[in-house]
Scaffold this motif. Structure first.
Motif, mmCIF file in Angstrom:
data_model
loop_
_atom_site.group_PDB
_atom_site.id
_atom_site.type_symbol
_atom_site.label_atom_id
_atom_site.label_comp_id
_atom_site.label_asym_id
_atom_site.label_seq_id
_atom_site.Cartn_x
_atom_site.Cartn_y
_atom_site.Cartn_z
ATOM 1 N N SER A 154 0.856 -1.337 0.077
ATOM 2 C CA SER A 154 0.033 -0.077 0.048
ATOM 3 C C SER A 154 1.085 1.196 0.232
ATOM 4 N N VAL A 155 0.273 2.365 -0.064
ATOM 5 C CA VAL A 155 1.045 3.654 -0.413
ATOM 6 C C VAL A 155 1.886 4.004 0.802
ATOM 7 N N ARG A 156 1.439 3.601 2.209
ATOM 8 C CA ARG A 156 2.257 3.861 3.416
ATOM 9 C C ARG A 156 3.282 2.650 3.947
ATOM 10 N N GLU A 157 2.956 1.621 3.244
ATOM 11 C CA GLU A 157 3.862 0.529 3.653
ATOM 12 C C GLU A 157 5.106 0.460 3.088
ATOM 13 N N LYS A 158 6.332 -0.050 3.882
ATOM 14 C CA LYS A 158 7.512 -0.023 3.228
ATOM 15 C C LYS A 158 8.160 -1.727 3.353
ATOM 16 N N TRP A 159 8.572 -2.231 2.365
ATOM 17 C CA TRP A 159 9.086 -3.503 2.391
ATOM 18 C C TRP A 159 10.538 -3.493 3.128
ATOM 19 N N LYS A 160 10.400 -4.316 4.197
ATOM 20 C CA LYS A 160 11.607 -4.630 5.020
ATOM 21 C C LYS A 160 12.297 -5.853 4.636
ATOM 22 N N VAL A 161 13.435 -5.673 4.160
ATOM 23 C CA VAL A 161 14.499 -6.821 3.585
ATOM 24 C C VAL A 161 15.509 -6.809 4.644
ATOM 25 N N ILE A 162 15.655 -8.120 5.045
ATOM 26 C CA ILE A 162 16.812 -8.673 5.949
ATOM 27 C C ILE A 162 18.022 -8.665 5.019
ATOM 28 N N GLY A 163 18.070 -9.003 3.945
ATOM 29 C CA GLY A 163 19.252 -9.117 3.104
ATOM 30 C C GLY A 163 19.194 -9.627 1.749
ATOM 31 N N ILE A 164 20.267 -9.566 1.088
ATOM 32 C CA ILE A 164 20.478 -10.086 -0.212
ATOM 33 C C ILE A 164 21.771 -10.911 -0.234
ATOM 34 N N GLU A 165 21.750 -12.037 -0.669
ATOM 35 C CA GLU A 165 22.912 -13.076 -0.871
ATOM 36 C C GLU A 165 23.046 -13.454 -2.421
ATOM 37 N N THR A 166 23.985 -13.332 -2.824
ATOM 38 C CA THR A 166 24.388 -13.909 -4.369
ATOM 39 C C THR A 166 25.122 -14.863 -4.517
ATOM 40 N N GLU A 167 24.989 -16.010 -5.244
ATOM 41 C CA GLU A 167 25.848 -17.166 -5.415
ATOM 42 C C GLU A 167 25.507 -17.677 -6.530
ATOM 43 N N LYS A 168 26.315 -17.892 -7.327
ATOM 44 C CA LYS A 168 26.509 -18.838 -8.619
ATOM 45 C C LYS A 168 25.228 -18.338 -9.511
ATOM 46 N N GLY A 169 25.161 -17.030 -9.907
ATOM 47 C CA GLY A 169 24.228 -16.740 -10.760
ATOM 48 C C GLY A 169 22.910 -16.283 -10.264
ATOM 49 N N THR A 170 22.510 -16.539 -9.054
ATOM 50 C CA THR A 170 21.059 -16.285 -8.467
ATOM 51 C C THR A 170 21.743 -15.588 -7.285
ATOM 52 N N ALA A 171 20.338 -14.822 -6.890
ATOM 53 C CA ALA A 171 20.336 -14.078 -5.688
ATOM 54 C C ALA A 171 19.207 -14.435 -4.683
ATOM 55 N N LEU A 172 19.412 -14.555 -3.577
ATOM 56 C CA LEU A 172 18.409 -14.955 -2.442
ATOM 57 C C LEU A 172 17.992 -13.724 -1.543
ATOM 58 N N VAL A 173 16.805 -13.196 -1.809
ATOM 59 C CA VAL A 173 16.411 -12.188 -1.109
ATOM 60 C C VAL A 173 15.489 -12.580 -0.114
ATOM 61 N N ARG A 174 15.607 -11.931 1.200
ATOM 62 C CA ARG A 174 15.050 -12.584 2.538
ATOM 63 C C ARG A 174 14.424 -11.396 3.085
ATOM 64 N N GLY A 175 12.943 -11.452 3.251
ATOM 65 C CA GLY A 175 12.166 -10.655 3.860
ATOM 66 C C GLY A 175 12.047 -10.512 5.430
ATOM 67 N N LYS A 176 11.561 -9.676 6.037
ATOM 68 C CA LYS A 176 11.158 -9.732 7.457
ATOM 69 C C LYS A 176 10.449 -10.834 8.105
ATOM 70 N N GLU A 177 9.495 -11.256 7.147
ATOM 71 C CA GLU A 177 8.468 -12.094 7.876
ATOM 72 C C GLU A 177 8.910 -13.621 7.270
ATOM 73 N N GLY A 178 10.208 -13.811 6.937
ATOM 74 C CA GLY A 178 10.423 -15.210 6.709
ATOM 75 C C GLY A 178 10.418 -15.671 5.229
ATOM 76 N N GLU A 179 9.561 -14.945 4.506
ATOM 77 C CA GLU A 179 9.608 -14.978 3.215
ATOM 78 C C GLU A 179 10.919 -14.794 2.274
ATOM 79 N N PHE A 180 11.309 -15.550 1.288
ATOM 80 C CA PHE A 180 12.188 -15.279 0.415
ATOM 81 C C PHE A 180 12.049 -15.528 -0.936
ATOM 82 N N TRP A 181 12.745 -14.989 -1.889
ATOM 83 C CA TRP A 181 12.880 -15.116 -3.242
ATOM 84 C C TRP A 181 14.273 -15.735 -3.879
ATOM 85 N N ARG A 182 14.184 -16.443 -4.650
ATOM 86 C CA ARG A 182 15.498 -16.758 -5.361
ATOM 87 C C ARG A 182 15.320 -15.947 -6.894
ATOM 88 N N ILE A 183 16.243 -15.382 -7.360
ATOM 89 C CA ILE A 183 16.238 -14.588 -8.406
ATOM 90 C C ILE A 183 17.445 -14.817 -9.366
#
Length: 987
Positions: free
Chosen positions: A550-579
């Protein structure tokens, strides 16, 4: 190229590390190897417009006051920033709605944020005047009067629902009169019609909703003349129900709608008649938004456009208002088009034009004609290599008629990605990636050349047989690229000779022979992930929306880790994405919400070499994980909820055990915990002195720096801990510290540094040395740790064959025998340093530099480590042996050399963090700085590019010289030979 340590190289590095010889970069590389995204933030629809900066100016500038509360002027020709001013720091302040207004022919623009109103020179951004009041501004209007005098009228909400209308002098900001409304109505807006000011408020109805209350005010005295109340309680349930309030003399309209978007009501301000527009649904979709577009220019007819937006389509209707009777007439209707669309209004004389911008075309219509005046195709807006078309959120336009049928239309579009694009007759002139504002995490991506260096380093630490098998497999994999490599040889030779830059391939593998071209992945607070090319001026390669907020929300990211052509993005609530780092494509997604009290997650290597995420709760304890995948012994350090630091021992097939816990002294609060950087190589275990002796460094990969403050006693204490055992290795306390200011700290190799604001620079409490007291101000303190205070001495551990951090050596008095010897010095600096970081090269041979951000100067500087060496002699000139080391006399004041400013003349706003990455050259380090607004990147060579040829070196000239010498030698050789033979015959 991988460099190895050697005595000759160390000797050259010692000479180059002298401060007078140390330069950040070559002069001809400035503004070429670095890049700066001078951002404004996402433009807002009510604070963005084209305007001529002066009455005599023929060209317009594009002005905006963004969601980051940055006021700026953009050159419509190329998208460059003419000037910008940050009104509020959104990273540390909460703000309400902002306003920006001006009048035709005015050379001044007026802004309002929170309690302040400012006047700015439209041409150069110079502050003309600044007025401060009490209560947040609810409306700001700049209205030209009949006699030519400009009125600046502001509405403020003070003490709850009390509204105050003020008229300010446009040239000085002096308050001419004010009207206080204490009727408990909600102040809403202002308008002007026929020389009368109108104050609009919302009066609570008896049962529910609000009635619109319009008070007429005398423009000269502010005296209330008349009050009109509109029966709007059935539709107006909140201030958001009001869609539009006209501000010019010929279009004084107020338009509102009901909560379900069933009806639109229109009233001519000053009259009681209310007209209704029945909203007709199309495609059986519910309307999500209705917006009104009308001219704010004096002299324009009362024509307006109603824009209807659903989830998948949009359409519009144009209406004409009769100011005498208040009746409405529907003039035309624009067809339904799929996706998001943006409408904009432009006025030329008495003609009102509406511009419609979609994903695939731009159209121009008139308020009085049914035909389309102009239609221009536009390519889908997928900037940054986004996968899907985006649509248009909102737009502003400027229309110039060139005859009866030709028009020049410029439209500035805001896209869902945050990009700001300017179209001229459908052709894109520039795109500003304003979506980059508000980066919360960033990481460098290891590319092919660096991966090769890592594999070679792996082979060097393996057995001969293992390294041989690994190299055979690596060469076999490389054969796949051999045909393409052979075909590119002529092209690469030509580029090297002529100095041509290789073409940029977005989908191809980045990288160069020196490791300068890398990919930086950034995560923004708006839930978007972007990839930036450091070798191409920070160009956005791809952009992917991961989270819808939403307009007033902000994404809380714990960190980004890169390895072997992929990036692991970790969120505050335990979610993650491999990119996929090359395309931004989502490879894997794990939803969050499994742990309600998740604070962060720590990535550790398991027994198979893969990364395992260990969840950390808010209280510092560890969540559930697979114990069977852990190595034999793993240690994790967390910050507890009760103001403690905890060390957890993780073993295979067992639950985590609390190994140690650090509890600060009573009344002390932990503010910062800092560990050594992940890449912090050590090239030498000792420091060579000028007299050929060695001071051995205290090197411990497990050291932590913990900063605590006592708010009542105004003290700050620095603890150096061994994270393996929790033992305190060193303590330093400062008194008379301003604890309301943040203390920034860093630790690297065998030294640590921190900044604070204090009345004294006395470090005598640590028992290591004494520095005379200095005056109040900002200070930079640096301490270096050695194994012993004597040269060539390894300290108490020199006679021991085995050593354990978990069971340290303790003397009979209870003192840790293996505690380091610490040398400290403090320096008074001109201003605060909000960021401390450190450079790091591949092997750590090059001396480090401290990277600092100065908010007062809006500059990023690189301080050579040798300048702040704590071993600088105090109260005397250096000895010849000390001068040979590069030491010089200590002075309490550390003046920042202009050569240290790696951002040059750029003004960098609101940096929050600086990350670094080594290049393949030992001399050079890549720097990437980001924060709440700007982004800056560059290359830093602390002691110069000793392993790289300068930009002025010409390979073509070198080859020409060699060829000329060869030709000259071939021509002269027979002549010399003949002369020698003739000389021999004559003798």
């Amino acid at each position: 190229m991988i460099m190895r340590s050697c005595p000759a190289l160390h000797a050259w590095l010692l000479v180059l590390s002298i401060p007078s010889l140390a330069l950040a970069i070559f002069a001809d590389e400035a503004y070429h190897i670095d890049y700066h995204h001078a951002l404004l933030g996402t433009p807002q629809p009510h604070t963005t417009f084209f305007h001529r900066p002066s009455a005599i100016s023929k060209a317009s500038l594009l002005y905006t006051l963004s969601d980051k509360f940055v006021l700026g002027a953009i050159n419509p020709k190329d998208g460059s920033v003419v000037w910008r001013q940050r009104l509020v720091d959104t990273a540390s302040n909460k703000t309400g709605k902002a306003f920006l207004s001006t009048a035709d022919g005015e050379g001044t623009i007026y802004s309002a944020v929170n309690e302040g109103i400012q006047a700015w020179d439209a041409a150069d951004g110079r502050l003309v005047w600044d007025w401060k009041g009490t209560g947040r501004t609810k409306a700001l209007e700049v209205l030209p009067a009949v006699g030519g005098q400009t009125h600046v009228v502001a509405l403020s909400g003070e003490e709850g629902k009390i509204g105050i209308v003020r008229k300010l002098a446009a040239d000085t900001g002096e308050v001419l009169w004010e009207l206080k409304d204490d009727s408990e109505d909600t102040p809403f807006g202002l308008s002007l019609s026929k020389g009368i000011f109108y104050y609009i408020s919302l009066h609570p109805a008896l049962l529910k909703g609000y009635k619109i209350k319009i008070s007429a005010l005398d423009p000269m005295t502010g005296v209330q003349a008349d009050v009109t109340t509109l029966g709007s309680d059935h539709e107006v349930t909140s201030p958001d129900s009001i869609l539009f309030v006209g501000t010019n003399q010929v279009s004084p309209l107020i338009i509102w709608t009901d909560k379900g978007f069933k009806t639109v009501k229109v009233n001519v301000i000053g009259k009681k008649h209310i007209s209704s527009i029945s909203v007709r649904l199309r495609n059986d979709e519910e309307i999500e938004k209705i917006s009104i577009h009308a001219s704010h220019t004096a002299g324009a007819p009362p024509h307006f456009l109603v824009h209807y937006q659903t989830r998948s389509s949009h359409w519009a209707e144009i209406y004409h208002a009769n100011l005498e009777s208040g009746a409405l007439a529907k003039a035309s209707e624009l067809p339904t088009i799929g996706g998001l669309g943006g409408f904009a209004t432009s006025t030329q004389g008495t003609n009102v034009y509406f511009t419609r911008n979609t994903d695939f075309e731009s159209t121009l219509v008139s308020s009085v004609q049914n035909d389309v005046l102009g239609r221009w195709p536009a390519r889908p807006r997928n900037h940054g290599d986004s996968v899907h078309s985006q649509g248009v959120i909102h737009a502003v336009s400027e229309v110039v008629a060139k005859g009866e049928s030709k028009f020049a239309v410029r439209s500035a579009l805001v896209l869902p990605s945050g990009d700001w694009e300017l179209l001229q007759n459908g052709k894109t002139l520039w795109v500003r990636h304003e979506g980059l504002a508000g980066v919360v995490a960033a990481a460098f991506v290891e590319l092919s050349e660096e991966a090769l260096a890592g594999e070679i380093a792996l082979e060097s630490h393996s057995s001969v047989f293992t390294a041989y098998i690994h190299r055979i497999k690596r060469h076999a994999r490389d054969l796949r690229h051999f045909p393409g490599w052979t075909q590119s040889i002529p092209t690469r030779i030509r580029r090297n000779i002529l100095g041509e830059k290789p073409p940029h391939d977005i989908q191809g593998q980045l990288g160069d022979g020196f490791g300068f071209q890398k990919l930086v992945i950034v995560a923004t607070e708006r839930g978007r992930l972007m990839g930036l090319d450091t070798g191409n001026q920070g160009e956005v390669m791809w952009s992917t929306q991961l989270v819808d907020l939403s307009v007033r929300e902000k994404w809380k990211v714990i960190g980004i880790e890169t390895e072997k052509g992929t990036a692991l993005v970790r969120g505050k609530e335990g979610e993650f994405w491999r990119i996929d780092t090359q395309t931004g494509r989502i490879l894997q997604h794990q939803p969050g919400g499994l742990l309600a009290d998740l604070l962060t997650a720590v990535s550790v290597l398991d027994a198979s070499g893969e990364r395992l995420l260990i969840p950390v709760r808010d209280d510092g304890s560890l969540g559930d994980y697979l114990e069977t995948r852990l190595l034999e012994r793993t240690l994790i350090v967390t910050k507890g909820a009760q103001g403690t630091v905890r060390g957890w021992s993780l073993t295979k097939n067992a639950r985590p055990a609390l190994a140690w816990e650090f509890v600060p002294a009573p009344l002390e609060t932990i503010t910062t915990v800092v560990a050594r950087p992940a890449h912090d190589p050590i090239a030498s275990i000792g420091k060579a002195l000028g007299d050929r002796n060695v001071m051995y460094k205290f090197l411990n990969p497990n050291v932590l720096l913990v900063v605590t403050v006592n708010f009542g006693a105004s003290t700050a204490t620095m603890y150096v801990l061994d994270s393996a055992s929790g033992q305190i290795l060193h303590t330093t306390m400062h008194s008379n510290v301003d604890t309301s200011r943040s203390i920034t700290a860093i630790i690297s190799e065998n030294w640590f540094a921190y900044t604070l604001f204090s009345d004294t620079m006395d470090l005598s409490k640590d028992g290591s040395n004494h520095v005379p007291q200095q005056s109040k101000g900002f200070q930079l303190v640096i301490s270096e740790l050695f194994e012993s205070q004597y040269p060539n001495d390894r300290g108490p551990l020199s006679s021991l064959q085995n050593f354990s951090s978990i069971h340290p050596v303790v003397s009979e008095t209870g003192v840790i025998s293996d505690a380091p010897y610490v040398v400290s010095q403090a320096y008074s600096i001109p201003g605060p340093l909000s960021i401390l970081s450190v450079t790091s090269t591949v092997q750590g041979i090059t001396p480090r530099s401290i990277l600092c951000f100065l908010p007062s100067l809006k500059a990023l500087i690189s301080i050579p480590r040798s300048v702040v060496d704590p071993r600088r002699p105090v109260g005397r000139d250096p000895l010849p042996s000390e001068s040979e080391e590069g030491l010089f006399r200590y002075t309490a004041l550390l003046e920042f050399d202009p050569k240290w400013v790696i951002s040059h003349k750029r003004d960098i706003l609101s940096l929050l963090e600086v990350v670094t990455s080594p290049s393949l050259l030992e001399s050079t380090n890549l720097v990437f700085a980001f924060g709440d607004l700007d982004i800056f990147g560059t290359r830093v060579a602390p002691i110069g590019n000793f392993d790289l040829l300068g930009k002025g070196f010409s390979k073509l000239q070198l080859m020409g010289t060699v060829v000329a010498l060869a030709i000259g030698t071939g021509v002269l050789a027979p002549m010399v030979r003949k002369k020698q033979i003739d000389g021999m015959w004559k003798t």
